[in-house]
Design a protein around this motif. Sequence first.
Motif, PDB file in Angstrom:
ATOM      1  N   ALA A  85       0.814  -1.216   0.000  1.00 22.95           N
ATOM      2  CA  ALA A  85       0.000   0.000   0.000  1.00 22.95           C
ATOM      3  C   ALA A  85       0.850   1.270   0.000  1.00 22.95           C
ATOM      4  CB  ALA A  85      -0.933  -0.007   1.212  1.00 22.95           C
ATOM      5  N   GLY A  86       2.170   1.113   0.095  1.00 28.19           N
ATOM      6  CA  GLY A  86       3.042   2.280   0.119  1.00 28.19           C
ATOM      7  C   GLY A  86       2.939   3.079   1.405  1.00 28.19           C
ATOM      8  N   ARG A  87       2.691   2.395   2.511  1.00 29.04           N
ATOM      9  CA  ARG A  87       2.531   3.054   3.811  1.00 29.04           C
ATOM     10  C   ARG A  87       3.656   2.634   4.750  1.00 29.04           C
ATOM     11  NH1 ARG A  87      -3.046   3.412   3.491  1.00 29.04           N
ATOM     12  NH2 ARG A  87      -3.485   4.413   1.533  1.00 29.04           N
ATOM     13  N   GLY A  88       3.914   3.469   5.720  1.00 33.67           N
ATOM     14  CA  GLY A  88       4.893   3.133   6.736  1.00 33.67           C
ATOM     15  C   GLY A  88       4.362   2.062   7.665  1.00 33.67           C
ATOM     16  N   CYS A  89       5.281   1.362   8.326  1.00 36.49           N
ATOM     17  CA  CYS A  89       4.892   0.331   9.283  1.00 36.49           C
ATOM     18  C   CYS A  89       5.919   0.300  10.402  1.00 36.49           C
ATOM     19  CB  CYS A  89       4.810  -1.031   8.596  1.00 36.49           C
ATOM     20  SG  CYS A  89       4.191  -2.343   9.674  1.00 36.49           S
ATOM     21  N   GLY A  90       5.452   0.131  11.616  1.00 37.78           N
ATOM     22  CA  GLY A  90       6.352   0.067  12.755  1.00 37.78           C
ATOM     23  C   GLY A  90       5.807  -0.839  13.831  1.00 37.78           C
ATOM     24  N   SER A  91       6.553  -0.936  14.911  1.00 36.59           N
ATOM     25  CA  SER A  91       6.140  -1.739  16.054  1.00 36.59           C
ATOM     26  C   SER A  91       6.785  -1.184  17.299  1.00 36.59           C
ATOM     27  CB  SER A  91       6.538  -3.205  15.861  1.00 36.59           C
ATOM     28  OG  SER A  91       6.030  -3.990  16.919  1.00 36.59           O
ATOM     29  N   GLN A  92       6.379  -1.689  18.406  1.00 33.65           N
ATOM     30  CA  GLN A  92       6.930  -1.309  19.695  1.00 33.65           C
ATOM     31  C   GLN A  92       8.295  -1.951  19.870  1.00 33.65           C
ATOM     32  OE1 GLN A  92       4.552  -2.929  22.815  1.00 33.65           O
ATOM     33  NE2 GLN A  92       6.017  -2.473  24.386  1.00 33.65           N
ATOM     34  N   LEU A  93       9.249  -1.194  20.373  1.00 35.92           N
ATOM     35  CA  LEU A  93      10.547  -1.767  20.740  1.00 35.92           C
ATOM     36  C   LEU A  93      10.408  -2.343  22.141  1.00 35.92           C
ATOM     37  CD1 LEU A  93      13.058   0.949  19.551  1.00 35.92           C
ATOM     38  CD2 LEU A  93      12.673  -1.291  18.552  1.00 35.92           C
ATOM     39  N   VAL A  94      10.587  -3.632  22.261  1.00 36.78           N
ATOM     40  CA  VAL A  94      10.446  -4.273  23.556  1.00 36.78           C
ATOM     41  C   VAL A  94      11.746  -4.201  24.323  1.00 36.78           C
ATOM     42  CG1 VAL A  94       9.855  -6.417  24.718  1.00 36.78           C
ATOM     43  CG2 VAL A  94       8.645  -5.770  22.631  1.00 36.78           C
ATOM     44  N   GLU A  95      12.797  -4.635  23.718  1.00 32.04           N
ATOM     45  CA  GLU A  95      14.123  -4.540  24.302  1.00 32.04           C
ATOM     46  C   GLU A  95      14.994  -3.802  23.311  1.00 32.04           C
ATOM     47  OE1 GLU A  95      15.754  -8.205  25.771  1.00 32.04           O
ATOM     48  OE2 GLU A  95      13.758  -8.952  26.268  1.00 32.04           O
ATOM     49  N   PHE A  96      15.643  -2.756  23.748  1.00 33.09           N
ATOM     50  CA  PHE A  96      16.456  -1.984  22.841  1.00 33.09           C
ATOM     51  C   PHE A  96      17.777  -1.653  23.493  1.00 33.09           C
ATOM     52  CE2 PHE A  96      13.769   0.823  25.242  1.00 33.09           C
ATOM     53  CZ  PHE A  96      14.617   1.843  25.631  1.00 33.09           C
ATOM     54  N   ASP A  97      18.722  -1.298  22.669  1.00 34.53           N
ATOM     55  CA  ASP A  97      20.053  -0.950  23.128  1.00 34.53           C
ATOM     56  C   ASP A  97      20.347   0.461  22.632  1.00 34.53           C
ATOM     57  OD1 ASP A  97      22.721  -0.712  23.742  1.00 34.53           O
ATOM     58  OD2 ASP A  97      23.332  -2.516  22.693  1.00 34.53           O
ATOM     59  N   VAL A  98      20.577   1.384  23.545  1.00 33.89           N
ATOM     60  CA  VAL A  98      20.812   2.768  23.169  1.00 33.89           C
ATOM     61  C   VAL A  98      22.224   3.002  22.683  1.00 33.89           C
ATOM     62  CG1 VAL A  98      19.003   3.691  24.627  1.00 33.89           C
ATOM     63  CG2 VAL A  98      21.328   3.454  25.537  1.00 33.89           C
ATOM     64  N   ALA A  99      23.088   1.996  22.793  1.00 33.45           N
ATOM     65  CA  ALA A  99      24.497   2.157  22.370  1.00 33.45           C
ATOM     66  C   ALA A  99      24.647   2.161  20.879  1.00 33.45           C
ATOM     67  CB  ALA A  99      25.333   1.035  22.953  1.00 33.45           C
TER      68      ALA A  99
END
Length: 99
Positions: A85-99
Amino acid sequence: MNRGQNYGFDFDRYVSDWNKSSTLVVQIESMEGVKNIDEILSFGEIDAVMVGPYDLSGSLGIPGQIEHPRLKEAAQHVIDAAKRAGRGCGSQLVEFDVA
């Protein structure tokens, strides 16, 4: 909001500008949403979709199992539909690393 529309004195401009610059992102949190994603994305005002992994896992009967293959398959279905559809898609970051 009151200040943005000059306390009611410029409401029409405020609404017009808001509608031109706002972004609509819908969240898919159930298998009903996954099954109907193409129809959902046919609404031209939607800019992007988000996959809600925890609620979606509950809808699949596997609450909290966000690495489960069935959840990944459902999420991939939404991602693929968003691409088509040419649309953006995302999700929740459950575990992330800020480094």
